[in-house]
Design an enzyme around this catalytic site. Structure first.
Site, PDB file in Angstrom:
ATOM      1  N   ASN A 172       0.557  -1.141  -0.713  1.00 16.79           N
ATOM      2  CA  ASN A 172       0.458  -0.123   0.182  1.00 16.79           C
ATOM      3  C   ASN A 172       0.849   1.727  -0.089  1.00 16.79           C
ATOM      4  OD1 ASN A 172      -2.237  -1.833  -0.327  1.00 16.79           O
ATOM      5  ND2 ASN A 172      -2.159  -1.709   2.780  1.00 16.79           N
TER       6      ASN A 172
ATOM      7  N   HIS B 274       5.919  -0.657  -2.711  1.00 14.23           N
ATOM      8  CA  HIS B 274       5.996   0.664  -4.077  1.00 14.23           C
ATOM      9  C   HIS B 274       5.424   1.558  -3.941  1.00 14.23           C
ATOM     10  CE1 HIS B 274       3.364  -3.745  -5.225  1.00 14.23           C
ATOM     11  NE2 HIS B 274       4.699  -3.967  -5.662  1.00 14.23           N
TER      12      HIS B 274
ATOM     13  N   THR C 221      -4.343  -9.311   0.523  1.00 14.76           N
ATOM     14  CA  THR C 221      -3.899  -8.870  -1.105  1.00 14.76           C
ATOM     15  C   THR C 221      -4.369 -10.012  -1.945  1.00 14.76           C
ATOM     16  OG1 THR C 221      -1.641  -8.884  -2.116  1.00 14.76           O
ATOM     17  CG2 THR C 221      -2.386  -9.970  -0.152  1.00 14.76           C
TER      18      THR C 221
ATOM     19  N   LEU D 232     -10.682 -11.835   3.237  1.00 15.43           N
ATOM     20  CA  LEU D 232     -12.102 -11.891   2.893  1.00 15.43           C
ATOM     21  C   LEU D 232     -12.842 -12.807   2.092  1.00 15.43           C
ATOM     22  CD1 LEU D 232     -14.080  -8.529   2.161  1.00 15.43           C
ATOM     23  CD2 LEU D 232     -14.052  -9.785   4.247  1.00 15.43           C
TER      24      LEU D 232
ATOM     25  N   ALA E 187     -10.169  -7.752   8.078  1.00 17.82           N
ATOM     26  CA  ALA E 187      -8.938  -7.949   8.758  1.00 17.82           C
ATOM     27  C   ALA E 187      -8.769  -6.728   9.835  1.00 17.82           C
ATOM     28  CB  ALA E 187      -8.100  -6.701   8.148  1.00 17.82           C
TER      29      ALA E 187
HETATM   30  C1  BV8 Z   1       7.837  -5.604 -11.689  1.00 21.47           C
HETATM   31  C2  BV8 Z   1       1.295   1.010  -6.912  1.00 21.47           C
HETATM   32  C3  BV8 Z   1       9.748  -6.220 -12.497  1.00 21.47           C
HETATM   33  C4  BV8 Z   1       0.821   2.259  -7.647  1.00 21.47           C
HETATM   34  C5  BV8 Z   1       1.568  -0.701  -8.024  1.00 21.47           C
HETATM   35  C6  BV8 Z   1       4.132  -7.535 -17.878  1.00 21.47           C
HETATM   36  C7  BV8 Z   1       4.719  -5.804 -18.021  1.00 21.47           C
HETATM   37  C8  BV8 Z   1       5.382  -5.826 -16.902  1.00 21.47           C
HETATM   38  C9  BV8 Z   1       5.606  -6.107 -15.729  1.00 21.47           C
HETATM   39  C10 BV8 Z   1       4.181  -7.326 -15.654  1.00 21.47           C
HETATM   40  C11 BV8 Z   1       4.195  -8.111 -16.773  1.00 21.47           C
HETATM   41  N1  BV8 Z   1       3.180  -8.845 -16.566  1.00 21.47           N
HETATM   42  C12 BV8 Z   1       3.337  -9.041 -15.342  1.00 21.47           C
HETATM   43  C13 BV8 Z   1       4.494  -8.832 -14.686  1.00 21.47           C
HETATM   44  C14 BV8 Z   1       4.409  -8.082 -13.687  1.00 21.47           C
HETATM   45  C15 BV8 Z   1       4.213  -7.212 -12.710  1.00 21.47           C
HETATM   46  C16 BV8 Z   1       2.465  -7.702 -12.729  1.00 21.47           C
HETATM   47  O1  BV8 Z   1       2.529  -8.599 -11.276  1.00 21.47           O
HETATM   48  N2  BV8 Z   1       1.625  -7.907 -12.818  1.00 21.47           N
HETATM   49  C17 BV8 Z   1       0.281  -8.282 -12.818  1.00 21.47           C
HETATM   50  C18 BV8 Z   1      -0.871  -7.466 -12.862  1.00 21.47           C
HETATM   51  C19 BV8 Z   1       0.210  -9.451 -13.646  1.00 21.47           C
HETATM   52  N3  BV8 Z   1       4.204  -6.753 -11.622  1.00 21.47           N
HETATM   53  C20 BV8 Z   1       4.982  -5.410 -11.415  1.00 21.47           C
HETATM   54  O2  BV8 Z   1       5.318  -4.777 -12.966  1.00 21.47           O
HETATM   55  C21 BV8 Z   1       6.214  -5.086 -11.216  1.00 21.47           C
HETATM   56  N4  BV8 Z   1       7.442  -4.689 -11.160  1.00 21.47           N
HETATM   57  O3  BV8 Z   1       8.027  -6.886 -11.668  1.00 21.47           O
HETATM   58  O4  BV8 Z   1       9.459  -5.186 -11.776  1.00 21.47           O
HETATM   59  C22 BV8 Z   1      11.426  -5.032 -12.779  1.00 21.47           C
HETATM   60  C23 BV8 Z   1      12.463  -6.301 -12.959  1.00 21.47           C
HETATM   61  C24 BV8 Z   1      13.349  -5.254 -13.445  1.00 21.47           C
HETATM   62  C25 BV8 Z   1      13.631  -4.039 -13.730  1.00 21.47           C
HETATM   63  C26 BV8 Z   1      12.892  -3.694 -13.664  1.00 21.47           C
HETATM   64  C27 BV8 Z   1      11.474  -3.780 -13.689  1.00 21.47           C
HETATM   65  C28 BV8 Z   1       6.275  -3.882 -10.034  1.00 21.47           C
HETATM   66  C29 BV8 Z   1       4.131  -4.291  -8.894  1.00 21.47           C
HETATM   67  C30 BV8 Z   1       3.709  -2.683  -8.617  1.00 21.47           C
HETATM   68  C31 BV8 Z   1       2.827  -1.689  -9.363  1.00 21.47           C
HETATM   69  N5  BV8 Z   1       2.050  -1.163  -8.554  1.00 21.47           N
HETATM   70  N6  BV8 Z   1       0.987  -0.024  -6.542  1.00 21.47           N
HETATM   71  C32 BV8 Z   1      -0.641   2.322  -7.066  1.00 21.47           C
HETATM   72  O5  BV8 Z   1      -1.111   2.251  -6.131  1.00 21.47           O
HETATM   73  O6  BV8 Z   1      -1.022   3.213  -7.425  1.00 21.47           O
HETATM   74  S1  BV8 Z   1       0.545  -2.551  -7.827  1.00 21.47           S
HETATM   75  C33 BV8 Z   1      -0.750  -2.470  -6.499  1.00 21.47           C
HETATM   76  O7  BV8 Z   1      -2.236  -3.113  -6.930  1.00 21.47           O
HETATM   77  C34 BV8 Z   1      -0.792  -2.797  -5.343  1.00 21.47           C
HETATM   78  O8  BV8 Z   1       0.459  -1.953  -4.376  1.00 21.47           O
HETATM   79  C35 BV8 Z   1      -1.267  -3.868  -5.074  1.00 21.47           C
HETATM   80  O9  BV8 Z   1       0.375  -4.225  -4.929  1.00 21.47           O
HETATM   81  C36 BV8 Z   1      -1.839  -4.006  -6.340  1.00 21.47           C
HETATM   82  C37 BV8 Z   1      -3.375  -4.599  -6.155  1.00 21.47           C
HETATM   83  O10 BV8 Z   1      -3.275  -5.710  -5.485  1.00 21.47           O
HETATM   84  P1  BV8 Z   1      -3.225  -5.871  -3.100  1.00 21.47           P
HETATM   85  O11 BV8 Z   1      -2.692  -4.644  -2.686  1.00 21.47           O
HETATM   86  O12 BV8 Z   1      -4.065  -7.405  -3.338  1.00 21.47           O
HETATM   87  O13 BV8 Z   1      -5.627  -5.110  -3.757  1.00 21.47           O
HETATM   88  P2  BV8 Z   1      -6.352  -5.815  -3.773  1.00 21.47           P
HETATM   89  O14 BV8 Z   1      -7.671  -4.762  -4.515  1.00 21.47           O
HETATM   90  O15 BV8 Z   1      -6.594  -7.001  -5.405  1.00 21.47           O
HETATM   91  O16 BV8 Z   1      -6.805  -6.953  -3.646  1.00 21.47           O
HETATM   92  C38 BV8 Z   1      -7.673  -6.772  -2.121  1.00 21.47           C
HETATM   93  C39 BV8 Z   1      -7.565  -7.590  -1.278  1.00 21.47           C
HETATM   94  O17 BV8 Z   1      -8.441  -7.511  -0.218  1.00 21.47           O
HETATM   95  C40 BV8 Z   1      -8.665  -8.827  -2.226  1.00 21.47           C
HETATM   96  O18 BV8 Z   1      -7.886 -10.245  -1.684  1.00 21.47           O
HETATM   97  C41 BV8 Z   1     -10.070  -8.473  -1.282  1.00 21.47           C
HETATM   98  O19 BV8 Z   1     -10.390  -9.923  -0.960  1.00 21.47           O
HETATM   99  C42 BV8 Z   1      -9.079  -8.392   0.495  1.00 21.47           C
HETATM  100  N7  BV8 Z   1     -10.186  -7.686   1.372  1.00 21.47           N
HETATM  101  C43 BV8 Z   1     -10.479  -6.252   0.526  1.00 21.47           C
HETATM  102  N8  BV8 Z   1     -11.361  -5.853   2.016  1.00 21.47           N
HETATM  103  C44 BV8 Z   1     -10.686  -6.693   2.975  1.00 21.47           C
HETATM  104  C45 BV8 Z   1     -10.247  -7.700   2.357  1.00 21.47           C
HETATM  105  N9  BV8 Z   1      -9.305  -9.031   2.973  1.00 21.47           N
HETATM  106  C46 BV8 Z   1      -9.460  -8.712   4.460  1.00 21.47           C
HETATM  107  N10 BV8 Z   1      -9.738  -7.593   5.207  1.00 21.47           N
HETATM  108  C47 BV8 Z   1     -10.765  -6.750   4.910  1.00 21.47           C
HETATM  109  N11 BV8 Z   1     -11.211  -5.953   4.970  1.00 21.47           N
END
Ligand code: BV8
Length: 244
Positions: A92, A109, A177, A203, A220
């Site tokens: 986050n 991040h 997450t 959840l 959470a």
């Molecule tokens: C990297 C900042 C390599 C921004 C974020 C193609 C091209 C390029 C890269 C890739 C590619 N394919 C794959 C990749 C890798 C890519 C990736 O993983 N893509 C995904 C989409 C497949 N990753 C990257 O690019 C990373 N970098 O790989 O670099 C590299 C190597 C060498 C040199 C250079 C580079 C960087 C990834 C970071 C991106 N930035 N955030 C911003 O915040 O605006 S990611 C962003 O989305 C968040 O930070 C977080 O990580 C992600 C969302 O995830 P969650 O936090 O899990 O949130 P989400 O809403 O998805 O889920 C919430 C959960 O909570 C749910 O499960 C829900 O059920 C639960 N929940 C809800 N309420 C509750 C609860 N649980 C408990 N209690 C509650 N009340």
């Protein structure tokens, strides 16, 4: 009693504080997917669109209506009272862990409360919304600050420290997450490789659900305080909590 715990948090831990998760925001945010506005390419193409995205989140975080919830507070209590080593790694970019009192915290991040000079990489506390006049003070000519946020395709922060902690921990807890974004989604595999305990608090079953030994299903804010009490009382997770 555990000796070394790593906690990974995602947007779900801040949901009960009123911050929307990515699962909500993904899709039709101004007709763009999060990956479009949270990428260097997106910023190069339309800096104002990306700045609006972060300015609106920054203003909400500073609106006075967003406070840490019981889960953030419980993790800060764990840090204060746990005699072993604890590292909270958060995906986050909000500051709710800090405001709850966590200090051993790593924003892999980036941080919404900071801007970054694109030339020197120096970070600055954000004191006004992003825009053409919000510039660094380290360069001549001054450079327009960018969000101090790791976008898709950019290297997350603190990876060496994170890997060291994952290689040495005896308990890994993922809270709120979806397990969709790497490398964070792969941390559980490292801990499994070392044969150590893995717990998921969510959840609902998340993408890497099957990789976790224990699943504590619910909010959470309800679960994490109980989980912290189990750990601080010297018990092993999974026997007491899963049953309760
Ligand atoms: C990297 C900042 C390599 C921004 C974020 C193609 C091209 C390029 C890269 C890739 C590619 N394919 C794959 C990749 C890798 C890519 C990736 O993983 N893509 C995904 C989409 C497949 N990753 C990257 O690019 C990373 N970098 O790989 O670099 C590299 C190597 C060498 C040199 C250079 C580079 C960087 C990834 C970071 C991106 N930035 N955030 C911003 O915040 O605006 S990611 C962003 O989305 C968040 O930070 C977080 O990580 C992600 C969302 O995830 P969650 O936090 O899990 O949130 P989400 O809403 O998805 O889920 C919430 C959960 O909570 C749910 O499960 C829900 O059920 C639960 N929940 C809800 N309420 C509750 C609860 N649980 C408990 N209690 C509650 N009340």
């Amino acid at each position: 009693m555990y000796q070394h715990i790593v906690v990974l948090t995602g947007a779900g831990i801040s949901a009960e504080s009123g911050l929307r998760t990515f699962r909500d925001q993904d899709g039709l945010w101004e007709e763009h997917h999060i990956e479009d506005v949270a990428t260097p390419e997106g910023y190069a193409k339309d800096a104002e669109l990306v700045e609006r995205f972060y300015n609106s989140r920054w203003q909400q975080l500073n609106s006075g209506s967003v406070e840490p919830n019981a889960a953030h507070v419980a993790l800060a209590k764990l840090e204060a009272e746990f005699p072993g080593q604890l590292l909270v790694v958060t995906q986050n970019i909000d500051n709710l862990h800090e405001r709850a009192g966590s200090k051993r915290l790593l924003h892999m991040h980036g941080e919404l409360t900071k801007g970054r000079c694109p030339r020197s990489q120096q970070t600055f506390t954000l004191r006004e919304p992003y825009g053409p006049n919000n510039c660094c003070t380290c360069c001549i000519p001054a450079q327009r600050l960018r969000p101090h946020v790791v976008w898709f395709g950019e290297m997350p922060l603190g990876m060496d420290k994170i890997h060291q902690a994952l290689d040495n921990c005896d308990l890994f807890i993922a809270i709120g997450t979806s397990g969709t974004v790497y490398p964070a989604a792969g941390f559980v595999d490292i801990v499994n490789h070392h044969g150590k305990q893995t717990v998921e608090v969510n959840l609902m079953p998340a993408d890497r659900h099957s990789q976790f030994q224990y699943h504590l299903t619910g909010k959470a804010g309800d679960i994490v305080p109980k989980l912290v009490e189990v750990i601080l009382s010297g018990n092993v997770v999974g026997t007491d909590l899963a049953a309760s």
